[in-house]
Scaffold this motif. Structure first.
Motif, PDB file in Angstrom:
ATOM      1  N   PRO A  45      -2.917  -0.832  -7.112  1.00  0.00           N
ATOM      2  CA  PRO A  45      -4.025  -0.631  -7.941  1.00  0.00           C
ATOM      3  C   PRO A  45      -3.958  -0.068  -9.391  1.00  0.00           C
ATOM      4  O   PRO A  45      -4.894  -0.536 -10.205  1.00  0.00           O
ATOM      5  CB  PRO A  45      -4.421   0.733  -6.830  1.00  0.00           C
ATOM      6  CG  PRO A  45      -3.982   0.489  -5.494  1.00  0.00           C
ATOM      7  CD  PRO A  45      -2.529  -0.265  -5.890  1.00  0.00           C
ATOM      8  N   GLY A 100       0.782  -1.107  -0.157  1.00  0.00           N
ATOM      9  CA  GLY A 100      -0.121   0.047   0.041  1.00  0.00           C
ATOM     10  C   GLY A 100       0.827   1.189   0.009  1.00  0.00           C
ATOM     11  O   GLY A 100       2.054   1.127  -0.001  1.00  0.00           O
ATOM     12  N   PRO A 104     -11.249  -4.135  -8.613  1.00  0.00           N
ATOM     13  CA  PRO A 104     -11.113  -4.670  -7.479  1.00  0.00           C
ATOM     14  C   PRO A 104     -12.549  -5.576  -6.980  1.00  0.00           C
ATOM     15  O   PRO A 104     -12.347  -6.462  -6.207  1.00  0.00           O
ATOM     16  CB  PRO A 104     -10.863  -3.554  -6.693  1.00  0.00           C
ATOM     17  CG  PRO A 104     -10.218  -2.514  -7.485  1.00  0.00           C
ATOM     18  CD  PRO A 104     -10.866  -3.029  -8.986  1.00  0.00           C
ATOM     19  N   ALA A 134      -9.779  -2.807   0.306  1.00  0.00           N
ATOM     20  CA  ALA A 134      -9.454  -2.663  -1.056  1.00  0.00           C
ATOM     21  C   ALA A 134     -10.265  -3.484  -1.862  1.00  0.00           C
ATOM     22  O   ALA A 134     -10.600  -2.966  -3.186  1.00  0.00           O
ATOM     23  CB  ALA A 134      -7.994  -2.479  -1.310  1.00  0.00           C
ATOM     24  N   TYR A 135     -10.545  -4.662  -1.544  1.00  0.00           N
ATOM     25  CA  TYR A 135     -11.370  -5.584  -2.458  1.00  0.00           C
ATOM     26  C   TYR A 135     -12.753  -5.903  -1.692  1.00  0.00           C
ATOM     27  O   TYR A 135     -12.672  -6.758  -0.938  1.00  0.00           O
ATOM     28  CB  TYR A 135     -10.561  -6.757  -2.747  1.00  0.00           C
ATOM     29  CG  TYR A 135      -9.071  -6.420  -3.413  1.00  0.00           C
ATOM     30  CD1 TYR A 135      -9.134  -6.147  -4.455  1.00  0.00           C
ATOM     31  CD2 TYR A 135      -8.009  -6.154  -2.232  1.00  0.00           C
ATOM     32  CE1 TYR A 135      -7.966  -5.650  -4.931  1.00  0.00           C
ATOM     33  CE2 TYR A 135      -7.018  -5.896  -2.710  1.00  0.00           C
ATOM     34  CZ  TYR A 135      -6.560  -5.260  -4.017  1.00  0.00           C
ATOM     35  OH  TYR A 135      -5.385  -5.054  -4.694  1.00  0.00           O
ATOM     36  N   ASP A 171      -7.782   0.504   1.474  1.00  0.00           N
ATOM     37  CA  ASP A 171      -7.535   1.577   0.431  1.00  0.00           C
ATOM     38  C   ASP A 171      -7.278   2.786   1.176  1.00  0.00           C
ATOM     39  O   ASP A 171      -7.185   2.886   2.321  1.00  0.00           O
ATOM     40  CB  ASP A 171      -8.884   1.771  -0.347  1.00  0.00           C
ATOM     41  CG  ASP A 171     -10.366   1.940   0.217  1.00  0.00           C
ATOM     42  OD1 ASP A 171     -10.122   2.576   1.456  1.00  0.00           O
ATOM     43  OD2 ASP A 171     -11.231   1.751  -0.301  1.00  0.00           O
ATOM     44  N   ASP A 172      -7.310   3.968   0.449  1.00  0.00           N
ATOM     45  CA  ASP A 172      -6.914   5.302   0.941  1.00  0.00           C
ATOM     46  C   ASP A 172      -8.042   5.666   2.259  1.00  0.00           C
ATOM     47  O   ASP A 172      -7.493   6.570   2.893  1.00  0.00           O
ATOM     48  CB  ASP A 172      -6.909   6.238   0.055  1.00  0.00           C
ATOM     49  CG  ASP A 172      -5.952   6.175  -1.012  1.00  0.00           C
ATOM     50  OD1 ASP A 172      -4.794   5.489  -0.506  1.00  0.00           O
ATOM     51  OD2 ASP A 172      -5.613   6.647  -2.174  1.00  0.00           O
TER      52      ASP A 172
END
Length: 310
Positions: A115, A104, A125, A152-153, A146-147
């Motif tokens: 990504p 990340g 994703p 993220a998935y 994620d951010d």
């Protein structure tokens, strides 16, 4: 208004579409470092970037002149070693499986590229159905969020070995680690807590998804696992951090690295697995080796060597 059944069909088409994009040649493969067919499954290796480490961290309890002589056998000796972050993604039947998630963007400036690599490879994703962790070190785990610190998935089930979960989430984990590893533990707890609603814990020997079985390869971390993939008549093994250097890990499997938490067990695991892989001629996916980390292990005298896939 779209019904739940219709949404389920839509999700299913997303999954199947992702699998086909992995399986077929074309521009979707352009962002993959390496690709392979494993029986009826399609494998892509995506990059999350790289990490540069001093060569002194390649081993522990080995004299510098001995280390340099061993490195010189494979080519010019440099001051720092570049460790790739190779993330395997496998389209296997109905599943789109990612093994580890990279580091990340919150780890190092040179990480967090997954990504973009996935986008370039045509992988949505939302199409990833399973994420299987080898272990919970930052460069394998932190990219799972994620951010916005959400998974993220989003449609995936995440899987981690029970022993790995137990170690990193234990109340006394900080007391069991040197101070320089406290950030590892804090990060692992943050990520695992966020993933917990979607997280499955297992023991080695379990078949995580049809055709993928977890194998105990502890030593580098307390619950480190590798994954044996059986697809039609072919086999693949996802190795995580059992082997971390293209020459030393195979020529001197008895040498522990600075990042092996249990040096003796890590060394024993490395030698035992190298022996098995050399006998079976299994295609392997390694996380830190160059060129995507795909290849096979062969015997070389009393030790071994890594032969990259053609």
């Amino acid at each position: 208004m779209t019904s739940q059944a219709e949404m389920s069909k839509l999700d299913r088409r997303l999954f199947v579409g992702a699998a086909l994009s992995l399986a077929l040649p074309g521009t979707a493969r352009a962002q993959a470092i390496a690709t392979a067919r494993v029986g009826d499954a399609a494998l892509q290796i995506l990059s999350d970037g790289s990490i540069s480490t001093p060569i002194t961290q390649l081993v522990r309890d080995v004299q510098p002149d001995v280390l340099r002589a061993a490195l010189a056998e494979a080519g010019p000796v440099v001051a720092a070693n570049q460790n790739a972050l190779n993330v395997p993604v496998l389209a296997l039947g109905r599943e789109v499986v990612m093994f580890d998630c990279g580091a990340g963007r919150n780890f190092l400036p040179s990480t967090g590229r997954l990504p973009q690599a996935a986008e370039g490879a045509g992988l949505d994703p939302a199409a990833v159905t399973q994420v299987l962790f080898t272990h919970a070190h930052p460069d394998h785990l932190w990219g799972a969020l994620d951010d916005f610190d959400t998974p993220a998935y989003p449609n995936a089930t995440y899987h981690i070995a029970e022993a790995e979960w137990a170690f990193w989430t234990a109340a006394d984990v900080f007391a069991r680690l040197p101070e320089e590893r406290h950030a590892f533990a804090a990060g692992a707890q943050r990520v695992l807590k966020a993933l917990e609603p979607q997280l499955n814990r297992f023991r080695p020997g379990a078949e995580i998804v049809p055709g993928i079985t977890a194998i105990d390869t502890a030593g580098h971390s307390p619950g480190h696992v590798s994954y044996a993939v059986a697809a039609a008549s072919d086999n693949l093994m996802i190795l995580g951090d059992v082997f971390t250097h293209r020459h030393l890990s195979f020529r001197h499997p008895e040498w522990a690295t600075a990042f092996d938490q249990d040096p003796e067990r890590a060394s024993a695991t490395r030698r035992q697995l190298a022996d098995r892989l050399a006998q079976e001629r299994t295609l392997v996916a390694t996380y830190h080796l160059p060129g995507g980390g795909l290849g096979r292990v062969e015997r070389a005298g009393t030790a071994y060597r890594f032969v990259p896939a053609a």
